[in-house]
Design an enzyme around this catalytic site. Structure first.
Site, PDB file in Angstrom:
ATOM      1  N   ASN A  13       0.915  -1.155   0.000  1.00 59.16           N
ATOM      2  CA  ASN A  13       0.000   0.000   0.000  1.00 59.16           C
ATOM      3  C   ASN A  13       0.951   1.201   0.000  1.00 59.16           C
ATOM      4  OD1 ASN A  13      -2.428   1.199   2.498  1.00 59.16           O
ATOM      5  ND2 ASN A  13      -2.174   1.798   0.387  1.00 59.16           N
ATOM      6  N   GLN A  46      -2.188   6.679  -1.592  1.00 57.16           N
ATOM      7  CA  GLN A  46      -2.549   7.816  -0.730  1.00 57.16           C
ATOM      8  C   GLN A  46      -1.383   8.811  -0.650  1.00 57.16           C
ATOM      9  OE1 GLN A  46      -3.561   4.595   0.898  1.00 57.16           O
ATOM     10  NE2 GLN A  46      -5.689   4.993   0.354  1.00 57.16           N
ATOM     11  N   CYS A  75      -5.652   6.047   8.034  1.00 60.80           N
ATOM     12  CA  CYS A  75      -4.983   5.086   7.148  1.00 60.80           C
ATOM     13  C   CYS A  75      -4.012   4.287   8.013  1.00 60.80           C
ATOM     14  CB  CYS A  75      -4.247   5.828   6.042  1.00 60.80           C
ATOM     15  SG  CYS A  75      -3.319   4.726   4.970  1.00 60.80           S
ATOM     16  N   HIS A 161     -15.816   1.034   7.100  1.00 58.65           N
ATOM     17  CA  HIS A 161     -15.522  -0.261   6.472  1.00 58.65           C
ATOM     18  C   HIS A 161     -16.744  -1.151   6.522  1.00 58.65           C
ATOM     19  CE1 HIS A 161     -11.104   0.068   6.181  1.00 58.65           C
ATOM     20  NE2 HIS A 161     -11.273   0.922   7.177  1.00 58.65           N
ATOM     21  N   ASN A 192     -15.033   1.487   2.545  1.00 63.15           N
ATOM     22  CA  ASN A 192     -13.996   0.544   2.136  1.00 63.15           C
ATOM     23  C   ASN A 192     -14.596  -0.852   2.291  1.00 63.15           C
ATOM     24  OD1 ASN A 192     -11.498   2.421   2.018  1.00 63.15           O
ATOM     25  ND2 ASN A 192     -12.427   2.920   3.995  1.00 63.15           N
ATOM     26  N   GLU A 210     -10.568  -0.391  -1.698  1.00 63.31           N
ATOM     27  CA  GLU A 210     -10.538   0.840  -0.905  1.00 63.31           C
ATOM     28  C   GLU A 210     -11.346   1.968  -1.545  1.00 63.31           C
ATOM     29  OE1 GLU A 210      -7.055   2.538   0.756  1.00 63.31           O
ATOM     30  OE2 GLU A 210      -6.091   0.589   1.037  1.00 63.31           O
ATOM     31  N   CYS A 219      -4.640  -3.068   3.305  1.00 61.57           N
ATOM     32  CA  CYS A 219      -5.324  -1.946   3.974  1.00 61.57           C
ATOM     33  C   CYS A 219      -5.264  -2.205   5.476  1.00 61.57           C
ATOM     34  CB  CYS A 219      -6.763  -1.843   3.488  1.00 61.57           C
ATOM     35  SG  CYS A 219      -7.698  -0.528   4.300  1.00 61.57           S
ATOM     36  N   GLY A 220      -4.572  -1.340   6.206  1.00 63.06           N
ATOM     37  CA  GLY A 220      -4.382  -1.545   7.648  1.00 63.06           C
ATOM     38  C   GLY A 220      -5.675  -1.380   8.431  1.00 63.06           C
ATOM     39  N   THR A 221      -6.413  -0.285   8.164  1.00 62.84           N
ATOM     40  CA  THR A 221      -7.693  -0.117   8.868  1.00 62.84           C
ATOM     41  C   THR A 221      -8.658  -1.220   8.448  1.00 62.84           C
ATOM     42  OG1 THR A 221      -8.290   1.526   7.185  1.00 62.84           O
ATOM     43  CG2 THR A 221      -7.547   2.373   9.322  1.00 62.84           C
ATOM     44  N   GLY A 222      -8.540  -1.682   7.185  1.00 68.53           N
ATOM     45  CA  GLY A 222      -9.393  -2.781   6.716  1.00 68.53           C
ATOM     46  C   GLY A 222      -9.116  -4.064   7.481  1.00 68.53           C
TER      47      GLY A 222
HETATM   48  N1  LIG Z   1      -9.072   4.370   1.412  1.00 69.39           N
HETATM   49  C1  LIG Z   1      -9.220   4.618   2.833  1.00 69.39           C
HETATM   50  C2  LIG Z   1      -8.053   5.347   3.424  1.00 69.39           C
HETATM   51  C3  LIG Z   1      -6.755   4.585   3.378  1.00 69.39           C
HETATM   52  C4  LIG Z   1      -6.767   3.266   4.141  1.00 69.39           C
HETATM   53  C5  LIG Z   1      -5.425   2.611   4.159  1.00 69.39           C
HETATM   54  N2  LIG Z   1      -4.889   2.164   2.962  1.00 69.39           N
HETATM   55  C6  LIG Z   1      -5.112   1.763   5.361  1.00 69.39           C
HETATM   56  O1  LIG Z   1      -4.048   1.135   5.349  1.00 69.39           O
HETATM   57  O2  LIG Z   1      -5.865   1.780   6.320  1.00 69.39           O
HETATM   58  C7  LIG Z   1     -10.502   5.414   3.075  1.00 69.39           C
HETATM   59  O3  LIG Z   1     -11.004   6.045   2.152  1.00 69.39           O
HETATM   60  O4  LIG Z   1     -10.993   5.399   4.216  1.00 69.39           O
END
Ligand SMILES: N[C@@H](CCC[C@H](N)C(=O)O)C(=O)O
Length: 279
Positions: A13, A46, A75, A161, A192, A210, A219-222
């Site tokens: 990412n 990003q 993110c 998410h 997401n 995303e 995706c970390g938050t994912g």
């Molecule tokens: N696309 C996400 C923001 C970025 C998330 C990211 N890649 C991660 O690692 O969490 C959004 O629009 O919320």
């Protein structure tokens, strides 16, 4: 005016990281789109900008834009890269930092290897705060997508998410369903979309479409949202290894009210100067 940047990645990412501390930068959606363009610009998922903190408890402010030019709340892979950037650039001498995002504080610890451990805070599950148009909070919701009814979890990690459990991440319809889920009218700020394959109570595979980017390598938050969804639905124990197309994250969530912990790599790739006129 030319512009110095660092290209970084967390599990593929990828990010353009900018220093807005030593020199104030004026970011616009058009400017972000130019930088993120993989043919006419630098190329990234990003753009990340370090700024002086507003909150007294924070060391730095950290802002995020998706490749489509929209500024977003959080993110997960980016926060690890930002912490490493701040230390590598000499902007922080500490291995521990508190970074302020659009809607909260994130505590970060740089480890002795390339990895960074992050306290991502507690997940937000109240539908109106995600935001998601459901009247009562549930572990799974029925979502209409064309003629299909999908069972999805809805979680905010600061950013919205949804998580859809699939039998096989490799064959999951990410390209077909991803855009329809991202713009689903029940998620007013878009969403997401994670496609989660449960391999065991402590192991999963995940692909994420995303918001504002399309499918990314990680995706970390994912990954945090997927583990929260899995714990709530009793698919997982608290500690889960999540394999994404770009590599592995370890996520820990002990349950309601507790913060989500994420551990994974943050890697600088190159430094550059964007030419005057191109930036
Ligand atoms: N696309 C996400 C923001 C970025 C998330 C990211 N890649 C991660 O690692 O969490 C959004 O629009 O919320």
């Amino acid at each position: 005016m030319s512009l110095a940047f660092t290209k970084m990645q967390g599990l593929g990412n990828d990010f353009v990281v900018l220093d807005g501390i030593t020199c104030a930068l004026d970011m616009t959606p058009e400017r972000v789109r130019r930088m993120a363009d993989r043919r006419y610009g630098i190329g990234c998922d990003q753009v990340l900008l370090a700024e002086p903190a507003h909150a007294p408890e924070a060391d730095f402010r950290y802002r995020i834009w998706n490749a489509d030019g929209a500024e977003v709340e959080h993110c997960g892979n980016g926060v690890r890269c930002m912490a490493r950037f701040l230390r590598d650039q000499g902007l922080s001498a500490s291995d521990r930092m508190t970074l302020e995002t659009m809607n909260g504080l994130t505590h970060v610890e740089l480890m002795t290897d390339d990895r960074v451990r992050v306290d991502m805070g507690p997940p937000v599950l109240t539908p109106s705060d995600i935001p998601f148009l459901a009247t009562t909070q549930r572990p799974l919701y029925s979502l209409s997508v064309g003629h299909q009814q999908l069972e999805v979890a809805a979680v905010s990690m600061g950013n919205p998410h949804l998580v859809l459990r699939v039998d096989d991440a490799d064959t999951a319809p990410v390209a077909r369903l991803g855009p329809r889920l991202e713009g689903h009218p029940d998620f007013p700020n878009r969403v997401n979309a994670g496609f989660l394959q449960v391999l065991g109570r402590d192991h999963a595979r995940l692909r994420v479409y995303e918001r504002g980017v399309g499918e990314t390598l990680a995706c970390g938050t994912g990954a945090c949202a997927a583990v929260v969804a899995g714990v709530l639905n009793d698919w997982f124990d608290a500690r889960v290894t999540v394999d994404l197309p770009g590599g592995r994250l370890v996520i820990h969530w002990a349950g309601t009210g507790e913060p989500v912990w994420m551990t994974g790599p943050a890697v600088p790739v190159f430094e550059g100067i964007m030419a005057a006129g191109a930036e």
